[in-house]
Design a protein around this motif. Sequence first.
Motif, PDB file in Angstrom:
ATOM      1  N   THR A 196       1.230   5.898 -10.476  1.00  0.00           N
ATOM      2  CA  THR A 196       0.506   5.590 -10.885  1.00  0.00           C
ATOM      3  C   THR A 196      -0.993   5.631 -12.014  1.00  0.00           C
ATOM      4  O   THR A 196      -1.255   7.330 -12.172  1.00  0.00           O
ATOM      5  CB  THR A 196      -0.536   4.402 -10.069  1.00  0.00           C
ATOM      6  N   ALA A 204       2.892  11.239  -9.668  1.00  0.00           N
ATOM      7  CA  ALA A 204       1.770  11.209 -11.107  1.00  0.00           C
ATOM      8  C   ALA A 204       0.085  10.452 -10.873  1.00  0.00           C
ATOM      9  O   ALA A 204       0.648   9.018 -10.303  1.00  0.00           O
ATOM     10  CB  ALA A 204       2.337  10.892 -12.384  1.00  0.00           C
ATOM     11  N   TRP A 205      -1.058  11.038 -11.258  1.00  0.00           N
ATOM     12  CA  TRP A 205      -1.741   9.559 -10.930  1.00  0.00           C
ATOM     13  C   TRP A 205      -2.968  10.226 -12.272  1.00  0.00           C
ATOM     14  O   TRP A 205      -2.828  11.770 -11.995  1.00  0.00           O
ATOM     15  CB  TRP A 205      -2.761   9.796  -9.654  1.00  0.00           C
ATOM     16  N   GLN A 206      -2.876   9.947 -13.632  1.00  0.00           N
ATOM     17  CA  GLN A 206      -3.533   9.946 -14.950  1.00  0.00           C
ATOM     18  C   GLN A 206      -4.605   9.127 -14.841  1.00  0.00           C
ATOM     19  O   GLN A 206      -3.893   7.864 -15.233  1.00  0.00           O
ATOM     20  CB  GLN A 206      -2.691  10.887 -15.754  1.00  0.00           C
ATOM     21  N   LYS A 231       0.858  -1.273   0.041  1.00  0.00           N
ATOM     22  CA  LYS A 231      -0.309   0.267  -0.110  1.00  0.00           C
ATOM     23  C   LYS A 231       0.510   1.833   0.058  1.00  0.00           C
ATOM     24  O   LYS A 231       0.908   2.102  -0.923  1.00  0.00           O
ATOM     25  CB  LYS A 231      -0.866   0.084   1.484  1.00  0.00           C
ATOM     26  N   ARG A 258      -4.560   5.783 -13.397  1.00  0.00           N
ATOM     27  CA  ARG A 258      -6.281   5.830 -12.704  1.00  0.00           C
ATOM     28  C   ARG A 258      -6.455   5.016 -13.217  1.00  0.00           C
ATOM     29  O   ARG A 258      -7.489   4.796 -12.958  1.00  0.00           O
ATOM     30  CB  ARG A 258      -6.756   7.565 -13.552  1.00  0.00           C
ATOM     31  N   ARG A 273      -6.644   1.050 -11.376  1.00  0.00           N
ATOM     32  CA  ARG A 273      -7.523   0.997 -10.758  1.00  0.00           C
ATOM     33  C   ARG A 273      -7.645  -0.844  -9.717  1.00  0.00           C
ATOM     34  O   ARG A 273      -7.417  -1.003  -8.530  1.00  0.00           O
ATOM     35  CB  ARG A 273      -8.373   1.798  -9.818  1.00  0.00           C
ATOM     36  N   ARG A 274      -8.196  -0.227 -10.942  1.00  0.00           N
ATOM     37  CA  ARG A 274      -9.040  -2.623 -10.464  1.00  0.00           C
ATOM     38  C   ARG A 274      -7.867  -2.914 -10.923  1.00  0.00           C
ATOM     39  O   ARG A 274      -7.632  -4.705 -10.271  1.00  0.00           O
ATOM     40  CB  ARG A 274      -9.778  -2.931 -11.282  1.00  0.00           C
ATOM     41  N   PHE A 315       2.155   1.478  -3.836  1.00  0.00           N
ATOM     42  CA  PHE A 315       0.753   2.353  -4.490  1.00  0.00           C
ATOM     43  C   PHE A 315       1.400   3.502  -4.704  1.00  0.00           C
ATOM     44  O   PHE A 315       0.760   4.578  -5.614  1.00  0.00           O
ATOM     45  CB  PHE A 315       0.151   1.009  -4.356  1.00  0.00           C
ATOM     46  N   TYR A 326      -4.000  -6.391  -5.067  1.00  0.00           N
ATOM     47  CA  TYR A 326      -4.343  -6.673  -3.281  1.00  0.00           C
ATOM     48  C   TYR A 326      -4.607  -7.870  -3.039  1.00  0.00           C
ATOM     49  O   TYR A 326      -3.920  -8.406  -1.563  1.00  0.00           O
ATOM     50  CB  TYR A 326      -4.684  -5.722  -2.778  1.00  0.00           C
ATOM     51  N   LEU A 337      -4.809  -2.728  -9.998  1.00  0.00           N
ATOM     52  CA  LEU A 337      -4.556  -2.838  -8.519  1.00  0.00           C
ATOM     53  C   LEU A 337      -4.563  -3.322  -7.207  1.00  0.00           C
ATOM     54  O   LEU A 337      -4.385  -3.803  -6.198  1.00  0.00           O
ATOM     55  CB  LEU A 337      -4.645  -1.379  -7.964  1.00  0.00           C
ATOM     56  N   PHE A 338      -6.283  -3.638  -7.491  1.00  0.00           N
ATOM     57  CA  PHE A 338      -6.697  -4.072  -6.777  1.00  0.00           C
ATOM     58  C   PHE A 338      -6.734  -5.698  -6.545  1.00  0.00           C
ATOM     59  O   PHE A 338      -6.403  -6.508  -5.282  1.00  0.00           O
ATOM     60  CB  PHE A 338      -8.550  -4.368  -7.503  1.00  0.00           C
TER      61      PHE A 338
END
Lengths: 323, 114
Positions: A88, B112-114, A80, A90, A93-94, A83, A100, A96-97
Amino acid sequence: MMGLELDPAVRWTLAGIFGLLILASIVVSLLNRSAERDLSELRQRINTWWIMVSVFGLAMVLSRTFSLLFFGFVSFLAIKEYFSLIPTRRADRRVLFWAYLAIPLQYYWVYAEWYGMFIIFIPVYCFLLLPVRMLLVGETDGFLRAIGTLHWGLMTTVFSLSHAAFLLVLRHETPNGILAGPGLMLYLVILTQLNDVAQYLWGKSIGCDKIIPKVSPNKTWGGFLGGILTILILAILLGTILTPMNTWQSALAGLIISMGGFFGDINISAIKRDLGIKDTGTLLPGHGGILDRVDSLTYTAPLFFHYIYYLFPWHTFGSHGIL
Amino acid sequence: MHQDRLAGVGTALEVGNIVIIFPEGSRGNPEQLSQFKSGVAHLARRYPTVPVYPVFIHGLGKTLPKGEALLVPFFCDIFVGEPLYWNGDKFRFMAELSQRMNNLAAEGQFPAWQ
């Protein structure tokens, strides 16, 4: 059955760690009275040690399952933190899930004493399946960087660290009796953490030339060699109590842990340099983040595990066949 | 109508309670500050002795952006600034609040996060 599964040697060693902490606390409060230097960071560091050792010791004393949960939680916090530090996407997201979700599975293999799955789950299945999940998102901009950093994080914080947990389910019968995993795990964790402390103390006191000033300005030859010597002696002393190793095998284990710990440490240092940060987090006052604390262990755990795995014919608790 | 909406908040402040306001009004684009609504300025004018603490939060947008149902764990950062008070003008107050919030955001170092 609370605590009854631990050997007396393991319980005495745990008690010894608390003795060491009491000693450290007394020394620091004495220094604090005499010295004009500000010791608040050192005090904070030792206070955090108290909490970490208490939680770790409690998990060990409670049961093997609690110890596995402890390591699983450390892996969770570490990934965590990782990350949260790295860039990362956007869109991921899934993904990364899913990464986990690898944590409970990886530690379940340990719990189930399924070595074959434990050793290939992340390097083979996660390595192949997470890119597939990422492909389904369809974002190719920065794909290699995204999947590369993701897998590196899983290998370091989950796969590597879970080797310390797998030590817990090992069992070996010697002519003198049965030697079990908690002793091995304790041996690894104590030596790894004391290696950090020893390298720090020797580095502060004798210092000398810097080894790799570009990556880690605090790492000196004095600290490195002093650390190796200290851990070599401790590895031999503890090796006969906690593990089935003889003197020479213990000495080599000490060397592996001391050098491995050094490289694990500067490996995370290099990442911090790359990201332009000083600490990986603020979770452990006086130490930094959780990655700052387990950096050495990410190297020593798999290295020591495969060393000891090679040396003896191991069984697990549930099965009688050799692993 | 506007007066009535803030009435409950006013009574809470008068008895010394802490009131938390999200001046963006809603979760907008994740990890992007949107224009603040001016309700906080009306409150500050009415209660000039009440300190207004700017609090900047980073990471919640990554963890659970608007429109997503799946929570993905990230460490979040919270920055608490020095308090500010009513300065006599709604636009000047809102400008100061925005400035303070941007300063707080600049203290953080975010990947960064895009």
